[in-house]
Design a protein around this motif. Structure first.
Motif, mmCIF file in Angstrom:
data_model
loop_
_atom_site.group_PDB
_atom_site.id
_atom_site.type_symbol
_atom_site.label_atom_id
_atom_site.label_comp_id
_atom_site.label_asym_id
_atom_site.label_seq_id
_atom_site.Cartn_x
_atom_site.Cartn_y
_atom_site.Cartn_z
ATOM 1 N N UNK A 47 0.805 -1.216 0.000
ATOM 2 C CA UNK A 47 0.000 0.000 0.000
ATOM 3 C C UNK A 47 0.838 1.266 0.000
ATOM 4 N N UNK A 48 0.130 2.391 -0.119
ATOM 5 C CA UNK A 48 0.765 3.704 -0.154
ATOM 6 C C UNK A 48 0.085 4.627 0.856
ATOM 7 N N UNK A 49 0.882 5.331 1.638
ATOM 8 C CA UNK A 49 0.347 6.240 2.653
ATOM 9 C C UNK A 49 -0.240 7.475 1.963
ATOM 10 N N UNK A 50 -1.533 7.702 2.182
ATOM 11 C CA UNK A 50 -2.204 8.829 1.538
ATOM 12 C C UNK A 50 -2.517 9.969 2.496
ATOM 13 N N UNK A 51 -2.471 9.678 3.830
ATOM 14 C CA UNK A 51 -2.801 10.724 4.799
ATOM 15 C C UNK A 51 -2.142 10.410 6.133
ATOM 16 N N UNK A 52 -1.701 11.455 6.845
ATOM 17 C CA UNK A 52 -1.066 11.290 8.154
ATOM 18 C C UNK A 52 -1.735 12.233 9.148
ATOM 19 N N UNK A 53 -2.287 11.647 10.226
ATOM 20 C CA UNK A 53 -2.907 12.430 11.288
ATOM 21 C C UNK A 53 -2.136 12.182 12.584
ATOM 22 N N UNK A 54 -1.447 13.198 13.072
ATOM 23 C CA UNK A 54 -0.608 13.062 14.265
ATOM 24 C C UNK A 54 -1.284 13.697 15.478
ATOM 25 N N UNK A 55 -1.303 12.947 16.581
ATOM 26 C CA UNK A 55 -1.876 13.421 17.835
ATOM 27 C C UNK A 55 -0.784 13.417 18.909
ATOM 28 N N UNK A 56 -1.143 13.748 20.129
ATOM 29 C CA UNK A 56 -0.138 13.883 21.189
ATOM 30 C C UNK A 56 0.554 12.568 21.514
ATOM 31 N N UNK A 57 -0.212 11.459 21.520
ATOM 32 C CA UNK A 57 0.373 10.186 21.941
ATOM 33 C C UNK A 57 0.336 9.094 20.875
ATOM 34 N N UNK A 58 -0.133 9.417 19.705
ATOM 35 C CA UNK A 58 -0.176 8.413 18.640
ATOM 36 C C UNK A 58 -0.362 9.097 17.282
ATOM 37 N N UNK A 59 -0.177 8.300 16.230
ATOM 38 C CA UNK A 59 -0.361 8.777 14.854
ATOM 39 C C UNK A 59 -1.200 7.758 14.091
ATOM 40 N N UNK A 60 -2.118 8.253 13.282
ATOM 41 C CA UNK A 60 -2.942 7.402 12.422
ATOM 42 C C UNK A 60 -2.522 7.638 10.969
ATOM 43 N N UNK A 61 -2.109 6.562 10.311
ATOM 44 C CA UNK A 61 -1.735 6.626 8.894
ATOM 45 C C UNK A 61 -2.861 6.009 8.053
ATOM 46 N N UNK A 62 -3.353 6.762 7.117
ATOM 47 C CA UNK A 62 -4.321 6.215 6.158
ATOM 48 C C UNK A 62 -3.548 5.656 4.973
ATOM 49 N N UNK A 63 -3.813 4.382 4.669
ATOM 50 C CA UNK A 63 -3.046 3.684 3.632
ATOM 51 C C UNK A 63 -3.998 3.195 2.539
ATOM 52 N N UNK A 64 -3.689 3.556 1.315
ATOM 53 C CA UNK A 64 -4.450 3.059 0.161
ATOM 54 C C UNK A 64 -3.858 1.722 -0.263
ATOM 55 N N UNK A 65 -4.681 0.682 -0.225
ATOM 56 C CA UNK A 65 -4.205 -0.677 -0.510
ATOM 57 C C UNK A 65 -4.107 -0.890 -2.017
#
Length: 226
Positions: A47-65
Protein backbone atom coordinates in the motif's frame (compact mmCIF):
# COMPACT_ATOMS: atom_id res chain seq x y z
CA UNK A 1 43.90 -11.90 46.75
CA UNK A 2 40.46 -10.62 47.60
CA UNK A 3 40.48 -8.44 44.49
CA UNK A 4 41.37 -11.47 42.37
CA UNK A 5 38.51 -13.47 43.87
CA UNK A 6 36.03 -10.71 43.07
CA UNK A 7 36.90 -10.73 39.34
CA UNK A 8 35.05 -13.99 38.47
CA UNK A 9 32.00 -12.76 40.34
CA UNK A 10 31.97 -9.42 38.53
CA UNK A 11 32.52 -11.11 35.15
CA UNK A 12 29.67 -13.54 35.82
CA UNK A 13 27.38 -10.66 36.82
CA UNK A 14 28.18 -8.80 33.60
CA UNK A 15 27.39 -11.91 31.57
CA UNK A 16 24.08 -12.30 33.36
CA UNK A 17 23.21 -8.74 32.51
CA UNK A 18 24.23 -9.10 28.88
CA UNK A 19 22.54 -12.45 28.20
CA UNK A 20 18.97 -11.06 28.21
CA UNK A 21 19.99 -8.25 25.85
CA UNK A 22 21.71 -10.71 23.52
CA UNK A 23 18.68 -12.99 23.63
CA UNK A 24 16.33 -10.10 22.86
CA UNK A 25 18.55 -9.03 19.95
CA UNK A 26 18.50 -12.56 18.56
CA UNK A 27 14.73 -12.78 18.94
CA UNK A 28 14.26 -9.40 17.24
CA UNK A 29 16.54 -10.45 14.38
CA UNK A 30 14.55 -13.66 13.90
CA UNK A 31 11.23 -11.83 14.18
CA UNK A 32 12.27 -9.42 11.44
CA UNK A 33 12.68 -12.21 8.89
CA UNK A 34 9.96 -12.76 6.30
CA UNK A 35 9.10 -16.37 7.32
CA UNK A 36 8.47 -15.33 10.94
CA UNK A 37 6.40 -12.31 9.95
CA UNK A 38 4.33 -14.26 7.42
CA UNK A 39 3.62 -16.89 10.06
CA UNK A 40 2.58 -14.31 12.68
CA UNK A 41 0.69 -11.75 10.59
CA UNK A 42 -3.08 -11.48 10.35
CA UNK A 43 -2.94 -9.82 6.94
CA UNK A 44 -0.36 -8.71 4.38
CA UNK A 45 -0.70 -5.82 1.96
CA UNK A 46 1.15 -3.58 -0.45
CA UNK A 47 0.00 0.00 0.00
CA UNK A 48 0.77 3.70 -0.15
CA UNK A 49 0.35 6.24 2.65
CA UNK A 50 -2.20 8.83 1.54
CA UNK A 51 -2.80 10.72 4.80
CA UNK A 52 -1.07 11.29 8.15
CA UNK A 53 -2.91 12.43 11.29
CA UNK A 54 -0.61 13.06 14.26
CA UNK A 55 -1.88 13.42 17.83
CA UNK A 56 -0.14 13.88 21.19
CA UNK A 57 0.37 10.19 21.94
CA UNK A 58 -0.18 8.41 18.64
CA UNK A 59 -0.36 8.78 14.85
CA UNK A 60 -2.94 7.40 12.42
CA UNK A 61 -1.73 6.63 8.89
CA UNK A 62 -4.32 6.22 6.16
CA UNK A 63 -3.05 3.68 3.63
CA UNK A 64 -4.45 3.06 0.16
CA UNK A 65 -4.21 -0.68 -0.51
CA UNK A 66 -2.70 -1.54 -3.87
CA UNK A 67 -2.76 -5.31 -3.37
CA UNK A 68 -3.85 -7.80 -0.71
CA UNK A 69 -1.31 -10.62 -0.50
CA UNK A 70 -2.88 -12.47 2.43
CA UNK A 71 -6.29 -12.64 4.12
CA UNK A 72 -7.96 -9.74 2.27
CA UNK A 73 -10.99 -7.78 3.41
CA UNK A 74 -13.33 -5.82 1.10
CA UNK A 75 -11.77 -2.37 1.35
CA UNK A 76 -9.26 -0.32 -0.61
CA UNK A 77 -8.26 1.86 2.34
CA UNK A 78 -7.11 0.98 5.86
CA UNK A 79 -5.67 2.82 8.87
CA UNK A 80 -2.50 1.99 10.79
CA UNK A 81 -1.94 3.20 14.34
CA UNK A 82 1.51 3.96 15.66
CA UNK A 83 2.39 4.87 19.26
CA UNK A 84 4.45 7.83 18.16
CA UNK A 85 2.97 11.27 18.63
CA UNK A 86 3.97 14.84 19.25
CA UNK A 87 4.60 14.11 22.96
CA UNK A 88 5.37 10.39 22.86
CA UNK A 89 7.85 8.15 21.08
CA UNK A 90 7.82 4.40 21.63
CA UNK A 91 10.55 2.11 20.34
CA UNK A 92 9.69 -0.41 17.62
CA UNK A 93 6.73 1.61 16.36
CA UNK A 94 6.26 2.22 12.68
CA UNK A 95 6.76 5.60 11.01
CA UNK A 96 5.81 6.58 7.45
CA UNK A 97 6.34 9.50 5.14
CA UNK A 98 3.59 10.96 2.97
CA UNK A 99 3.08 8.94 -0.25
CA UNK A 100 5.47 6.24 0.96
CA UNK A 101 4.84 2.76 -0.48
CA UNK A 102 5.70 -0.45 1.35
CA UNK A 103 4.88 -4.10 1.87
CA UNK A 104 3.34 -4.44 5.34
CA UNK A 105 2.66 -7.34 7.67
CA UNK A 106 -0.39 -6.37 9.74
CA UNK A 107 -1.91 -7.36 13.05
CA UNK A 108 -5.61 -6.70 13.53
CA UNK A 109 -6.48 -3.82 15.83
CA UNK A 110 -10.10 -2.77 15.41
CA UNK A 111 -11.65 -4.30 12.28
CA UNK A 112 -14.81 -2.23 12.63
CA UNK A 113 -12.68 0.89 12.22
CA UNK A 114 -10.31 -0.83 9.75
CA UNK A 115 -7.51 -0.14 12.22
CA UNK A 116 -4.30 -2.22 12.20
CA UNK A 117 -0.86 -2.39 13.81
CA UNK A 118 2.54 -3.09 12.26
CA UNK A 119 4.51 -5.50 14.50
CA UNK A 120 7.97 -4.28 15.54
CA UNK A 121 7.45 -1.26 13.27
CA UNK A 122 8.73 -3.29 10.32
CA UNK A 123 8.35 -2.09 6.75
CA UNK A 124 9.43 -4.15 3.76
CA UNK A 125 10.21 -2.84 0.27
CA UNK A 126 7.68 -3.61 -2.44
CA UNK A 127 10.43 -5.55 -4.21
CA UNK A 128 10.04 -8.27 -1.52
CA UNK A 129 6.63 -9.19 -2.96
CA UNK A 130 7.83 -12.35 -4.73
CA UNK A 131 9.72 -13.54 -1.64
CA UNK A 132 6.61 -13.04 0.51
CA UNK A 133 4.43 -14.92 -1.98
CA UNK A 134 6.92 -17.80 -2.03
CA UNK A 135 6.78 -17.96 1.78
CA UNK A 136 2.97 -17.80 1.73
CA UNK A 137 2.94 -20.74 -0.67
CA UNK A 138 5.43 -22.63 1.51
CA UNK A 139 3.21 -22.11 4.55
CA UNK A 140 0.05 -22.98 2.61
CA UNK A 141 -1.37 -19.48 3.04
CA UNK A 142 -1.32 -18.31 -0.57
CA UNK A 143 -5.04 -18.31 -1.29
CA UNK A 144 -6.37 -19.58 -4.60
CA UNK A 145 -8.45 -16.44 -5.07
CA UNK A 146 -5.26 -14.39 -5.08
CA UNK A 147 -3.88 -16.59 -7.87
CA UNK A 148 -7.15 -16.21 -9.78
CA UNK A 149 -7.14 -12.44 -9.37
CA UNK A 150 -3.54 -12.20 -10.56
CA UNK A 151 -4.26 -14.43 -13.56
CA UNK A 152 -7.38 -12.40 -14.32
CA UNK A 153 -5.33 -9.19 -14.24
CA UNK A 154 -2.73 -10.71 -16.55
CA UNK A 155 -5.46 -12.01 -18.90
CA UNK A 156 -7.17 -8.63 -18.93
CA UNK A 157 -3.89 -6.93 -19.77
CA UNK A 158 -3.28 -9.39 -22.64
CA UNK A 159 -6.84 -8.96 -23.92
CA UNK A 160 -6.54 -5.19 -23.79
CA UNK A 161 -3.31 -5.38 -25.75
CA UNK A 162 -4.92 -7.76 -28.25
CA UNK A 163 -7.95 -5.48 -28.62
CA UNK A 164 -5.73 -2.48 -29.24
CA UNK A 165 -3.83 -4.44 -31.91
CA UNK A 166 -7.08 -5.55 -33.55
CA UNK A 167 -8.42 -2.00 -33.55
CA UNK A 168 -5.18 -0.76 -35.07
CA UNK A 169 -5.36 -3.47 -37.78
CA UNK A 170 -9.01 -2.58 -38.43
CA UNK A 171 -8.13 1.09 -38.77
CA UNK A 172 -5.38 0.19 -41.25
CA UNK A 173 -7.85 -1.98 -43.21
CA UNK A 174 -10.40 0.84 -43.25
CA UNK A 175 -7.80 3.25 -44.55
CA UNK A 176 -6.79 0.76 -47.25
CA UNK A 177 -10.44 0.14 -48.21
CA UNK A 178 -11.08 3.86 -48.44
CA UNK A 179 -7.99 4.35 -50.59
CA UNK A 180 -9.02 1.44 -52.83
CA UNK A 181 -12.53 2.86 -53.22
CA UNK A 182 -11.09 6.24 -54.12
CA UNK A 183 -8.75 4.62 -56.64
CA UNK A 184 -11.63 2.57 -58.06
CA UNK A 185 -13.71 5.69 -58.54
CA UNK A 186 -11.00 7.58 -60.37
CA UNK A 187 -11.13 5.63 -63.70
CA UNK A 188 -14.90 6.04 -63.82
CA UNK A 189 -14.55 9.73 -63.32
CA UNK A 190 -11.82 9.84 -65.94
CA UNK A 191 -13.98 7.81 -68.35
CA UNK A 192 -16.96 10.09 -67.77
CA UNK A 193 -14.75 13.10 -68.30
CA UNK A 194 -13.40 11.51 -71.51
CA UNK A 195 -16.94 10.87 -72.77
CA UNK A 196 -17.93 14.45 -72.03
CA UNK A 197 -14.85 15.60 -73.91
CA UNK A 198 -15.63 13.38 -76.90
CA UNK A 199 -19.28 14.55 -77.24
CA UNK A 200 -18.42 18.11 -78.32
CA UNK A 201 -15.88 16.68 -80.78
CA UNK A 202 -18.57 14.43 -82.25
CA UNK A 203 -20.93 17.36 -82.51
CA UNK A 204 -18.27 19.42 -84.25
CA UNK A 205 -17.57 16.55 -86.63
CA UNK A 206 -21.25 15.98 -87.50
CA UNK A 207 -22.09 19.63 -88.14
CA UNK A 208 -20.32 19.94 -91.61
CA UNK A 209 -21.94 16.71 -92.78
CA UNK A 210 -25.38 18.06 -91.92
CA UNK A 211 -24.62 21.31 -93.74
CA UNK A 212 -23.37 19.41 -96.82
CA UNK A 213 -26.50 17.21 -96.85
CA UNK A 214 -28.76 20.23 -96.59
CA UNK A 215 -26.93 21.97 -99.44
CA UNK A 216 -27.05 18.83 -101.61
CA UNK A 217 -30.75 18.44 -101.01
CA UNK A 218 -31.35 22.11 -101.91
CA UNK A 219 -29.42 21.75 -105.20
CA UNK A 220 -31.36 18.63 -106.18
CA UNK A 221 -34.62 20.34 -105.30
CA UNK A 222 -33.75 23.39 -107.43
CA UNK A 223 -32.76 21.26 -110.43
CA UNK A 224 -35.98 19.24 -110.32
CA UNK A 225 -38.03 22.40 -110.09
CA UNK A 226 -36.40 23.91 -113.17
Amino acid sequence: MKHLNLFPMVFTLILLLLVPNIAVALIDAEAAKIPYQVNNSDRIIIGTVSKIDTYSSYTIYTVKVKEWLYNPIPTDTIKIQSKIGTNLAVEDEVEFAQNESALLMLNDGNLDELLFRVPLGLKYPVSDRDAVIEELEAQGKWQEENKTENKASETEAVENTKTEDEQEDQNVDNVNDTKTAEDAGTPSEQEESSNQTQKPNAILFMSPVCVFAVMLGAIIYVKRKN
